[in-house]
Scaffold this active site. Structure first.
Site, PDB file in Angstrom:
ATOM      1  N   GLU A  25       7.660  47.039  23.706  1.00 44.00           N
ATOM      2  CA  GLU A  25       8.156  47.281  25.067  1.00 44.00           C
ATOM      3  C   GLU A  25       7.201  48.225  25.800  1.00 44.00           C
ATOM      4  OE1 GLU A  25      12.308  49.091  27.024  1.00 44.00           O
ATOM      5  OE2 GLU A  25      11.841  49.420  24.910  1.00 44.00           O
ATOM      6  N   LYS A  43      14.350  43.134  31.673  1.00 40.45           N
ATOM      7  CA  LYS A  43      15.371  43.702  30.794  1.00 40.45           C
ATOM      8  C   LYS A  43      16.714  43.799  31.497  1.00 40.45           C
ATOM      9  CE  LYS A  43      15.912  47.687  27.673  1.00 40.45           C
ATOM     10  NZ  LYS A  43      15.235  48.928  27.211  1.00 40.45           N
ATOM     11  N   CYS A 100      14.313  45.471  23.697  1.00 37.79           N
ATOM     12  CA  CYS A 100      14.900  46.682  23.125  1.00 37.79           C
ATOM     13  C   CYS A 100      16.436  46.693  23.171  1.00 37.79           C
ATOM     14  CB  CYS A 100      14.298  47.901  23.805  1.00 37.79           C
ATOM     15  SG  CYS A 100      14.394  49.406  22.785  1.00 37.79           S
ATOM     16  N   VAL A 115      14.721  53.942  19.409  1.00 34.00           N
ATOM     17  CA  VAL A 115      14.924  55.312  18.942  1.00 34.00           C
ATOM     18  C   VAL A 115      16.218  55.455  18.147  1.00 34.00           C
ATOM     19  CG1 VAL A 115      13.551  56.361  20.768  1.00 34.00           C
ATOM     20  CG2 VAL A 115      15.991  55.996  21.147  1.00 34.00           C
TER      21      VAL A 115
END
Length: 263
Positions: A41, A112, A145, A172
C-alpha cells in the site's frame, strides 16, 4: 496455464517518490521472472502523513506521476503485470489507491473503500466499487489493507469471477495475516497480501506478506521485519473450481433468500 507471482516486501521512504522509485529499481532486479509483481500500500509515497497537505505534496495523478510512468516502463520491458499502492490525486481529492499496470500499458484502478484510523483525515473514501479485471495473469481484483476486515468485499470478488485478489497493505494490527488464508479458502481463489516493514513516526508495520491458495494454504510468507522478494507459482484456473464436496458448491449453496446477495 501456471503463472509466477512475486511480492516485494520493503520499507518505502515517507514523502520521497523519487527515492522509492530508486529502491524499487534495485529490488525489481530479482523479480522479473514473474508474471505478476505486487507491492505494498502507498508504495509510491509512504504512509504515516502528519496531515493532508503532506500527503498531497507527494501525490500524483495517473497522467502525470513519475511513479506510474516507472511502473509502466517496468511492466512493458519485463512483460509482467504490476499491482502497487499509489497515493492518487484526483482534482481536489486524495485517494489511497491501487493500480494494476499491464505490459501493454493498460492501467486499472481501485480506490480503498474502508479507511483506517487517521486516513479518514487525509483521504476520500473509494468511489469505484469492487471490480475484477481481465489480465494476462487471469482475472485479477484489488483490495487495500483494512479492506481485509470486511468479508463482503472478498465475497464480491468471488461472485465477479476473481481468480487472484491482490491486497497491497501497510498492516499494523496483528490479525490480518491469520485471517487472509480463511478468505482464500471460503472464496476459493488466490490471495496475495503484500505488506511493508519498518517504522514511520508512531507506527510499526508488521511485514508477514503472504500468498494463499484457493484451499487456504499459505504458499509463501515473509518475516515481520526483513525485506523480501517472495515467489509462488499459481494456477489461476484452480480458482474457478468452487466445488467443496461432490454435493456442495461455495457459491451456489449460498442462502441468498435468507441473507441477500452482495454482488
Amino acid at each position: 496455464m501456471d503463472k509466477t507471482v512475486c511480492i516485494v516486501q520493503f520499507a518505502p521512504i515517507l514523502g520521497d517518490v523519487a527515492a522509492n522509485i530508486q529502491l524499487l529499481s534495485q529490488r525489481f532486479q530479482s523479480a522479473w521472472e514473474s508474471d505478476l509483481v505486487v507491492l505494498p500500500e502507498l508504495a509510491s509515497s509512504g504512509y504515516r502523513f502528519s496531515c493532508r497537505d503532506e500527503a498531497m505534496a507527494c501525490a500524483g495523478t495517473l497522467q502525470d506521476s513519475a511513479f506510474v510512468e516507472f511502473l509502466k516502463q517496468q511492466a512493458e520491458t519485463n512483460g509482467c503485470c504490476i499491482v502497487s499502492g499509489f497515493n492518487e490525486r484526483y482534482g481536489d481529492d486524495l485517494f489511497n489507491s491501487s493500480i494494476l499496470v499491464q505490459p501493454d500499458g493498460v492501467i486499472h484502478l481501485y480506490r480503498k473503500l474502508h479507511l483506517f484510523w487517521d486516513e479518514k483525515d487525509i483521504f476520500t473514501p473509494g468511489n469505484l466499487g469492487v471490480n475484477v479485471f481481465d489480465t494476462p495473469v487471469g482475472r485479477v481484483g484489488m483490495l487495500i489493507c483494512f479492506d481485509w476486515m470486511f468479508p463482503e468485499v472478498w465475497r464480491m470478488m468471488a461472485l465477479k469471477g476473481g481468480q487472484v485478489v491482490c491486497h497491497p497493505s501497510n498492516l499494523v494490527l496483528p490479525s490480518c495475516q491469520s485471517v487472509v488464508p480463511s478468505y482464500a479458502l471460503v472464496n476459493r481463489y488466490y490471495v496475495v497480501t503484500a505488506n511493508r516493514i519498518g517504522k514511520e513516526r508512531d507506527l510499526l508495520f508488521t511485514g508477514g506478506s503472504l500468498i494463499c491458495s484457493p484451499i487456504g494454504s499459505v504458499m509463501v510468507s515473509g518475516s515481520s521485519d526483513q525485506e523480501h522478494v517472495l515467489f509462488a507459482g499459481i494456477s489461476p484456473s484452480l480458482s474457478d473450481d468452487k466445488q467443496v464436496t461432490p454435493r456442495n458448491h461455495a457459491l451456489d449453496d449460498r442462502r441468498t433468500d435468507v441473507y441477500g446477495n452482495f454482488e
